[in-house]
Scaffold this motif. Structure first.
Motif, PDB file in Angstrom:
ATOM      1  N   UNK A  11       0.469  -0.909  -0.178  1.00  0.00           N
ATOM      2  CA  UNK A  11       0.129   0.053   0.037  1.00  0.00           C
ATOM      3  C   UNK A  11       1.051   1.403   0.299  1.00  0.00           C
ATOM      4  N   UNK A  12       0.165   2.114  -1.040  1.00  0.00           N
ATOM      5  CA  UNK A  12       1.227   3.936  -1.221  1.00  0.00           C
ATOM      6  C   UNK A  12       0.545   4.544  -0.905  1.00  0.00           C
ATOM      7  N   UNK A  19       4.043  -0.091   3.108  1.00  0.00           N
ATOM      8  CA  UNK A  19       4.719  -1.596   3.298  1.00  0.00           C
ATOM      9  C   UNK A  19       4.361  -2.044   2.238  1.00  0.00           C
ATOM     10  N   UNK A  20       4.974  -3.540   2.232  1.00  0.00           N
ATOM     11  CA  UNK A  20       4.563  -4.327   1.261  1.00  0.00           C
ATOM     12  C   UNK A  20       4.946  -6.029   1.394  1.00  0.00           C
ATOM     13  N   UNK A  21       4.673  -6.800   0.992  1.00  0.00           N
ATOM     14  CA  UNK A  21       4.589  -7.745   0.993  1.00  0.00           C
ATOM     15  C   UNK A  21       3.765  -8.314   2.527  1.00  0.00           C
ATOM     16  N   UNK A  22       2.800  -7.737   2.595  1.00  0.00           N
ATOM     17  CA  UNK A  22       2.280  -8.463   3.882  1.00  0.00           C
ATOM     18  C   UNK A  22       1.244  -8.765   4.075  1.00  0.00           C
ATOM     19  N   UNK A  23       1.252  -9.953   4.677  1.00  0.00           N
ATOM     20  CA  UNK A  23       0.474 -11.681   4.269  1.00  0.00           C
ATOM     21  C   UNK A  23       0.230 -11.649   5.977  1.00  0.00           C
ATOM     22  N   UNK A  42      -0.947   1.627   9.184  1.00  0.00           N
ATOM     23  CA  UNK A  42      -2.527   1.263   9.840  1.00  0.00           C
ATOM     24  C   UNK A  42      -3.786   1.086   9.419  1.00  0.00           C
ATOM     25  N   UNK A  43      -4.683   2.716   9.620  1.00  0.00           N
ATOM     26  CA  UNK A  43      -5.135   3.145   9.063  1.00  0.00           C
ATOM     27  C   UNK A  43      -6.027   2.863   7.066  1.00  0.00           C
ATOM     28  N   UNK A  44      -4.604   3.015   7.109  1.00  0.00           N
ATOM     29  CA  UNK A  44      -4.466   2.491   5.126  1.00  0.00           C
ATOM     30  C   UNK A  44      -4.695   1.484   4.647  1.00  0.00           C
ATOM     31  N   UNK A  52     -12.096   0.441   0.315  1.00  0.00           N
ATOM     32  CA  UNK A  52     -12.332   1.891  -0.174  1.00  0.00           C
ATOM     33  C   UNK A  52     -10.780   2.539  -0.787  1.00  0.00           C
ATOM     34  N   UNK A  53      -9.957   2.150  -0.344  1.00  0.00           N
ATOM     35  CA  UNK A  53      -8.144   2.457  -1.115  1.00  0.00           C
ATOM     36  C   UNK A  53      -7.799   0.797  -2.065  1.00  0.00           C
TER      37      UNK A  53
END
Length: 196
Positions: A11-12, A19-23, A42-44, A52-53
């Motif tokens: 997410x950007x 962050x990236x690679x989150x599972x 966290x909110x994103x 919504x994103x």
């Protein structure tokens, strides 16, 4: 919802990669506390799970029946309340929009002790009272996945405990909670730190 599955998520916000690679996976009856510094995403992440994103990469899957948006509640940092409306009108509007029936609204008013607040304008409520009014959606129109952004922040000690009871009941009934927090949740929860 029987399971939320997040895989290889990136997410950007603008040009900044959060962050990236989150599972991770979240099953019915589980709570997951998102921790990390301010700005870690966290909110994103909550907004992405709510649809919504749009993530930069990866996948978010809601396993279960119906549309994902119909199976979740998102209570953000901002309560999403109209300041000029009476609290009762605001609760009724939001509850109807979410598909609640009058019995659900009455149950929410009772559980969150809102009756004496209903004739007041939202702008005249304290931060804790506004948060209780926003959280009433969770009771008025039950949905299996609760996405909560700092849900306890403006609440006093007694109300933190009472909301903890609502969370425990939700989990015991097969619901799930994904919450961005700085303080521990009042229910057993796994922790996922963003920005490490």
């Amino acid at each position: 919802m029987t399971r939320l599955s997040v895989s290889s998520l990136a997410i950007a916000r603008g040009d900044r990669l959060l962050f990236e690679g989150l599972s991770f996976e979240l099953a019915a009856g589980e709570a997951l506390a998102l921790t990390g510094a301010n700005g870690a995403g966290k909110t994103s992440l909550l907004r992405a799970v709510a649809g919504l994103l749009r993530p930069r990469a990866g996948a978010i899957r809601h396993a279960g029946e119906g549309e994902p948006k119909d199976g979740l509640h998102l209570i953000g940092h901002q309560d999403g309340l109209k300041a000029g409306r009476l609290a009762g009108d605001e609760l009724n509007f939001q509850a109807r929009w979410l598909g609640a029936d009058p019995e659900g609204v009455a149950r929410a008013v009772e559980r969150l002790e809102l009756r004496r607040l209903l004739p007041l304008e939202v702008r005249k409520l304290s931060a804790g009272q506004r948060r209780r009014l926003a959280l009433a959606r969770l009771v008025a129109a039950p949905r299996p996945l609760w996405l909560l952004d700092e849900p306890l922040a403006p609440l006093d000690v007694a109300w933190r405990g009472r909301i903890g009871e609502l969370m425990a009941e939700h989990l015991a009934g097969g619901g799930a909670i994904l919450a961005a927090v700085h303080d521990p949740l009042p229910v057993p929860a796994r922790a996922l730190e963003l920005g490490r």
